[in-house]
Design an enzyme around this catalytic site. Structure first.
Site, mmCIF file in Angstrom:
data_model
loop_
_atom_site.group_PDB
_atom_site.id
_atom_site.type_symbol
_atom_site.label_atom_id
_atom_site.label_comp_id
_atom_site.label_asym_id
_atom_site.label_seq_id
_atom_site.Cartn_x
_atom_site.Cartn_y
_atom_site.Cartn_z
ATOM 1 N N LYS A 58 0.836 -1.212 0.000
ATOM 2 C CA LYS A 58 0.000 0.000 0.000
ATOM 3 C C LYS A 58 0.870 1.262 0.000
ATOM 4 O O LYS A 58 0.648 2.189 -0.758
ATOM 5 C CB LYS A 58 -0.907 -0.009 1.242
ATOM 6 C CG LYS A 58 -1.647 1.304 1.427
ATOM 7 C CD LYS A 58 -2.212 1.520 2.814
ATOM 8 C CE LYS A 58 -1.274 1.762 3.925
ATOM 9 N NZ LYS A 58 -1.261 3.042 4.605
ATOM 10 N N ASN A 59 1.885 1.274 0.883
ATOM 11 C CA ASN A 59 2.656 2.513 1.044
ATOM 12 C C ASN A 59 3.635 2.777 -0.091
ATOM 13 O O ASN A 59 4.211 3.868 -0.171
ATOM 14 C CB ASN A 59 3.381 2.519 2.395
ATOM 15 C CG ASN A 59 2.401 2.730 3.537
ATOM 16 O OD1 ASN A 59 1.235 3.073 3.308
ATOM 17 N ND2 ASN A 59 2.860 2.520 4.763
ATOM 18 N N CYS A 72 -4.572 13.431 13.255
ATOM 19 C CA CYS A 72 -4.419 12.008 12.968
ATOM 20 C C CYS A 72 -4.343 11.257 14.280
ATOM 21 O O CYS A 72 -3.683 11.695 15.219
ATOM 22 C CB CYS A 72 -3.149 11.791 12.163
ATOM 23 S SG CYS A 72 -2.824 10.084 11.828
ATOM 24 N N ARG A 114 1.037 14.896 13.128
ATOM 25 C CA ARG A 114 1.719 14.573 11.870
ATOM 26 C C ARG A 114 1.859 15.856 11.059
ATOM 27 O O ARG A 114 1.130 16.094 10.105
ATOM 28 C CB ARG A 114 0.968 13.475 11.113
ATOM 29 C CG ARG A 114 0.959 12.176 11.894
ATOM 30 C CD ARG A 114 0.253 11.086 11.172
ATOM 31 N NE ARG A 114 1.040 10.501 10.100
ATOM 32 C CZ ARG A 114 0.602 9.528 9.312
ATOM 33 N NH1 ARG A 114 -0.596 9.047 9.462
ATOM 34 N NH2 ARG A 114 1.361 9.043 8.361
ATOM 35 N N ASP A 131 5.115 0.710 11.946
ATOM 36 C CA ASP A 131 3.880 0.091 11.442
ATOM 37 C C ASP A 131 3.706 -1.355 11.902
ATOM 38 O O ASP A 131 2.676 -1.980 11.615
ATOM 39 C CB ASP A 131 3.840 0.150 9.901
ATOM 40 C CG ASP A 131 3.645 1.571 9.396
ATOM 41 O OD1 ASP A 131 3.251 2.439 10.185
ATOM 42 O OD2 ASP A 131 3.904 1.802 8.195
ATOM 43 N N ARG A 148 -8.486 0.011 4.913
ATOM 44 C CA ARG A 148 -7.646 1.036 4.285
ATOM 45 C C ARG A 148 -6.342 0.431 3.781
ATOM 46 O O ARG A 148 -5.754 0.938 2.829
ATOM 47 C CB ARG A 148 -7.303 2.136 5.291
ATOM 48 C CG ARG A 148 -8.495 2.924 5.732
ATOM 49 C CD ARG A 148 -8.067 4.075 6.568
ATOM 50 N NE ARG A 148 -7.253 4.964 5.736
ATOM 51 C CZ ARG A 148 -7.014 6.223 6.022
ATOM 52 N NH1 ARG A 148 -7.504 6.754 7.114
ATOM 53 N NH2 ARG A 148 -6.280 6.966 5.216
#
Ligand code: EPU
Length: 424
Positions: free
Chosen positions: A22-23, A115, A120, A311, A403
């Site tokens: 995803k990233n 967030c 952030r 993460d 997500r």
């Protein structure tokens, strides 16, 4: 709003394929705005964040076709104004700034709001873009950016108080590829996703050296062309399922295909230190993970790549909650990213959080409770906890997990977990 019911206690076995990252997909989709030629991107995961990015590209005027994992983008005529209604849904939307500035000399993008994983700020993005000639005005919650003289390469140090910035590095790299002269990014992020973006840009004709190190050098070129690119495997999805294997697999373990061993090194090291079995195939593209006979707690401190990824912090909290002994997890990148701990405590976990550090006294079996997902990785941690808990755990606000995890319920079912997605 969907919820996930996890009936705990199943033994996991079998194998699954890991999806594209995803990233890596998000900035690479944004980078397709840098050319008016066709771009084809393969293995883009079907998660809501990539869907948001595709909606933003379409709203900017790009033609986008998506067919299973392949996305074809033609950004012939695009506008510079990213609509607030879409941008506000996802912080990573800010990575359209660099490509829009480079291609059009202007961009208007909303400031991302608060967030749940902590403050952030975007000061480093702004610092980088200003250094290469961007004027930025804040108005009505928007960043209005212009480069009247064009973008001009220079040397910029992007270190912040929590270390390098991943999307800040991406934004400056994407802006600098079409700038005049040479841009040097000092204290650049070295995450595998930054390297994947650099490889995508190089495939378009960009001149970039040093991606994957702390200094990236970009020699601006006049124009970029179309490219076909395959996204790297998602190291965080792989890491999450590796933890699932350590927590809930039988002695044969579970096997994950389409992984990248090098990108999983910090996660592998911690699972081995905690006493679990982790075995890669010869070319490092498949991994088998099985629970150890005498697992033990560990100390983890998150750090920028090649350190232990923030993460994966929440998922290891779940592992340590059921591992005998005391474990300590410190998050130096997002010190407030411990929302999962309060929910896990409701399932019987013994965790004390103070000042960016969680102290976990593990070993007891957790028990089911209705819990609330607060962000993407916190949700993953709750799913992991629920797999070994006694009873049926109801995880609400599943949209957080959707997500970033492609078809997580289907993958868990394939591994033998007893889970149900319920629409409410
Ligand atoms: N920071 C600043 N100023 C900035 C930008 C960042 O002070 O202008 C700080 C942040 O507050 C944080 C640190 O620098 O303390 C690192 O943040 P970074 O900019 O690297 O985060 P990001 O690029 O916004 C990406 C991932 C995150 C991941 C972080 C750190 C994407 C789309 N997001 O965010 O992924 O946690 O890097 O590795 O790539 C996730 O997938 O769940 C996720 C949150």
């Amino acid at each position: 709003m969907d919820k996930l019911i996890v009936h705990g206690g199943s033994t996991l076995s079998g194998s699954i394929n890991i999806s594209g990252a995803k990233n890596a997909s998000l900035p690479i989709l944004a980078a397709s705005l840098l050319t008016d030629e066709d771009v084809i991107i393969r293995r883009v995961p079907d998660v809501s964040d990539t869907n948001y990015m595709i909606q933003i590209l379409s709203a900017l005027g790009a033609e986008v076709e998506r067919s299973s994992g392949t996305v074809r983008i033609s950004a012939k005529n695009i506008s510079h104004d990213a609509p607030y209604e879409l941008v506000r849904k996802m912080r990573a939307s800010i990575c359209v700034m660099g490509p829009l500035l480079a291609r059009l000399g202007k961009a208007r993008v909303s400031l991302p709001g608060g967030c749940v994983i902590g403050d952030r700020p975007v000061d480093l993005h702004i610092k980088g873009l200003k250094a290469i000639g961007t004027q930025i005005d804040m108005e009505g919650g928007n960043m209005d950016m212009r480069a009247p003289e064009g973008l001009i390469g220079t040397t910029v140090d992007l270190s912040g108080k929590h270390g390098p910035t991943v999307l800040g590095t991406d934004n400056l790299m994407m802006a600098a590829v079409l700038a005049k002269g040479t841009t040097v990014i000092e204290s650049a992020a070295a995450e595998p996703e930054v390297v994947d973006l650099a490889n995508f840009l190089i495939g378009m004709g960009a001149k970039i050296e040093g991606a994957g190190t702390r200094r990236i050098t970009i020699h601006g070129v006049e124009k970029l062309h179309g490219v076909e690119h395959t996204i790297i495997p998602d190291r965080i999805e792989a890491g999450t399922f590796m933890v699932a294997g350590a927590m809930a697999a039988g002695p044969e373990g579970i096997t994950l295909h389409r992984v990248c061993e090098a990108d999983l090194k910090p996660v592998t090291e911690k699972l081995l230190e905690a006493g679990h079995t982790v075995e890669f195939n010869k070319n490092g593209t498949s991994v088998r993970v099985a629970p150890g006979e005498n697992p033990k707690g560990c100390k983890i401190t998150t750090a920028p790549h090649p350190g232990f990824p923030t993460d994966m912090q929440a998922q290891f909290t779940s592992l340590f909650a059921v591992t005998p002994g005391i474990s300590v997890i410190e998050d130096t990148i997002f010190p407030q990213r411990f929302m999962h701990c309060a929910e896990m405590s409701r399932m019987g976990a013994n965790i004390k959080v103070d000042n960016g550090r969680a102290v976990i006294e593990g070993g007891e079996q957790l028990s089911a409770a209705p819990v609330m997902a607060s962000d993407l990785r916190a949700s993953a941690a709750l799913v992991l906890s629920a797999l070994t808990a006694k009873g049926s755990t109801e995880i609400n606000r599943l949209y957080h997990i959707d997500r970033g995890y492609e078809h997580i319920d289907e993958k868990l079912l394939m591994l033998g977990a007893n889970v149900e997605r319920v629409q409410s």
